[in-house]
Design a protein around this motif. Structure first.
Motif, PDB file in Angstrom:
ATOM      1  N   SER A   1      20.785  65.897  49.906  1.00  0.00           N
ATOM      2  CA  SER A   1      21.251  64.818  49.038  1.00  0.00           C
ATOM      3  C   SER A   1      20.096  63.923  48.611  1.00  0.00           C
ATOM      4  CB  SER A   1      22.310  63.989  49.764  1.00  0.00           C
ATOM      5  OG  SER A   1      23.394  64.786  50.148  1.00  0.00           O
TER       6      SER A   1
ATOM      7  N   ARG B   1      28.355  63.539  47.623  1.00  0.00           N
ATOM      8  CA  ARG B   1      27.062  63.881  47.044  1.00  0.00           C
ATOM      9  C   ARG B   1      27.221  64.310  45.584  1.00  0.00           C
ATOM     10  NH1 ARG B   1      23.605  67.940  45.840  1.00  0.00           N
ATOM     11  NH2 ARG B   1      25.349  69.383  45.762  1.00  0.00           N
ATOM     12  N   GLN B   2      28.201  65.158  45.352  1.00  0.00           N
ATOM     13  CA  GLN B   2      28.416  65.656  43.995  1.00  0.00           C
ATOM     14  C   GLN B   2      28.777  64.527  43.047  1.00  0.00           C
ATOM     15  OE1 GLN B   2      27.741  68.960  43.107  1.00  0.00           O
ATOM     16  NE2 GLN B   2      27.720  67.774  41.202  1.00  0.00           N
ATOM     17  N   ASP B   3      29.681  63.658  43.479  1.00  0.00           N
ATOM     18  CA  ASP B   3      30.045  62.496  42.661  1.00  0.00           C
ATOM     19  C   ASP B   3      28.811  61.659  42.347  1.00  0.00           C
ATOM     20  OD1 ASP B   3      32.631  63.340  42.818  1.00  0.00           O
ATOM     21  OD2 ASP B   3      33.303  61.806  44.231  1.00  0.00           O
TER      22      ASP B   3
ATOM     23  N   ASP C   1      17.681  65.914  46.275  1.00  0.00           N
ATOM     24  CA  ASP C   1      18.269  66.134  44.953  1.00  0.00           C
ATOM     25  C   ASP C   1      18.207  64.855  44.127  1.00  0.00           C
ATOM     26  OD1 ASP C   1      18.797  68.671  45.730  1.00  0.00           O
ATOM     27  OD2 ASP C   1      20.967  68.552  45.583  1.00  0.00           O
TER      28      ASP C   1
ATOM     29  N   ASP D   1      26.629  63.255  39.742  1.00  0.00           N
ATOM     30  CA  ASP D   1      27.232  63.116  38.415  1.00  0.00           C
ATOM     31  C   ASP D   1      26.964  61.724  37.851  1.00  0.00           C
ATOM     32  OD1 ASP D   1      28.156  65.665  38.761  1.00  0.00           O
ATOM     33  OD2 ASP D   1      30.231  65.115  39.150  1.00  0.00           O
TER      34      ASP D   1
ATOM     35  N   GLU E   1      29.875  66.356  51.075  1.00  0.00           N
ATOM     36  CA  GLU E   1      29.521  67.211  49.937  1.00  0.00           C
ATOM     37  C   GLU E   1      30.160  66.685  48.649  1.00  0.00           C
ATOM     38  OE1 GLU E   1      27.153  69.560  48.515  1.00  0.00           O
ATOM     39  OE2 GLU E   1      27.338  69.895  50.669  1.00  0.00           O
ATOM     40  N   ALA E   2      31.420  66.290  48.735  1.00  0.00           N
ATOM     41  CA  ALA E   2      32.099  65.760  47.556  1.00  0.00           C
ATOM     42  C   ALA E   2      31.442  64.454  47.110  1.00  0.00           C
ATOM     43  CB  ALA E   2      33.578  65.527  47.869  1.00  0.00           C
TER      44      ALA E   2
END
Lengths: 205, 205
Positions: free
Chosen positions: B134, B69-71, B137, B74, B66-67
DNA sequence: CATATTTTGTACCGTTTCGCATTAAAATCT
DNA sequence: AGATTTTAATGCGAAACGGTACAAAATATG
């Protein structure tokens, strides 16, 4: 070269069939999570028999990868039948791949190599070698067809066969990943169609 | 919302940093082959501490995904800076990806999601869910940029933003797989360049 | 200061893992 | 038939696995 009678007790199992069963286990679980018990149960072979016939777990895995690679190359050569237009060739390649990838109980299995060998490739040199060779052989076979397309005038002289081939492979890699991620057949088929269109966009006929 | 003093003995470690160390272990070994001992050693956390902070191994793995994916999202948003031409945007996306993928001791690590989540996705629903989300998105964010490109006239009205986006992602998926298979930086950069060219081929400027 | 609450470290539990040693069985060769 | 060779089956064993019980340590609260 196959019927030489060997001494000793003969096998009661078909090694090729067992390899197929083992491959299915690896395909769903991956190499690391597939235990010898799983493999033994699926193949109906005792662990010592498995070990005797194929070596250790990594050896067995590499054998399944190699057989899969060979099957894939055979299917690819057939799909690329040069008597058909390039567009049809690519469409057949993707259709054949999806027929394999979408076969699965719960979620689709995708590609054995991309789905399971990719993880192990970093720390297992032999796996990385098979994976790398598989990808580049695949690229190479498509590239041959691209070159032919340029010669024939299906593609303009300005086309770069090597790069077009690598991008055609890229679409397949994506189909393999997405199948395993749970994408629907419709989505995957749409991507395949668009891929054909984009790559063969400059192709006439 | 972060500095509420909690009762009891305070943590002596930084959870975010530990997550990063754990991620590196998963990245190289994959989920199944990464043992709690490996993770414990890499994070300098005892197993009970690990368990207390993140839950069991799968929970920890999902947190790292999850982390990551978020990175990734961004970085993607930054690369797609709409003040730049579409071509530059895509090139920046691939360059950013390769900067991450090619970092590795022996063989390149590729993408954490494609390299390690793909295997587990078949039998672990939660992993499949993160992976699927992921990928879509990522597609969605590129698609937004493609739509803008059509509005602006960077791409012709006839262009299909959704499909172009999915194919742009496909090139990335391929880079991720090939990096892990051992392809050279030069090869991967060439594929990225060709991908940009093919996808933005009809783009003016 | 005493109590409650949370983290930390050691040690451990039961299970599963892979690989092999050993023995029994089945076929061929002499 | 007897010797030889190969396969099959049982089962072991040392190690690694994920997860947790427990007690000591460290802080906040009353």
């Amino acid at each position: 070269m196959k019927d030489e009678k060997k001494r000793g007790r003969p096998r009661t199992f078909d090694a090729k069939a067992a390899l197929g069963k083992a491959r299915d286990v690896f395909w769903d679980r991956g190499f690391a999570a597939a235990s010898l018990d799983n493999l033994s149960a699926a193949t109906n072979l005792n662990r010592p028999s498995l070990y005797g016939a194929f070596g250790d777990k990594e050896d067995l895995y590499l054998d399944t990868l190699e057989a899969y690679r060979q099957d894939g190359m055979d299917a690819l050569a057939e799909a690329l039948d040069p008597s058909l237009p390039l567009r049809d060739n690519l469409a057949r390649v993707y259709a054949g791949a999806l027929a394999v990838y979408l076969h699965g109980e719960t979620a689709a299995r995708g590609c054995l190599l991309i789905g399971t060998a990719t993880v192990e490739a970093v720390e297992r040199e032999r796996v990385r070698e098979v994976l790398g060779r598989s990808l580049s052989d695949f690229d190479g076979e498509i590239e041959r067809r691209m070159r032919l397309a340029v010669e024939r005038g299906e593609l303009p002289e300005s086309a770069d066969p090597q790069m077009l081939a690598r991008l055609a492979s890229a679409v397949m890699h994506s189909l393999a990943v997405r199948a395993r991620a749970g994408d629907s057949r419709e989505t995957l088929e749409a991507i395949a169609r668009s891929g054909v269109e984009l790559i063969c966009g400059s192709a006439r006929s």
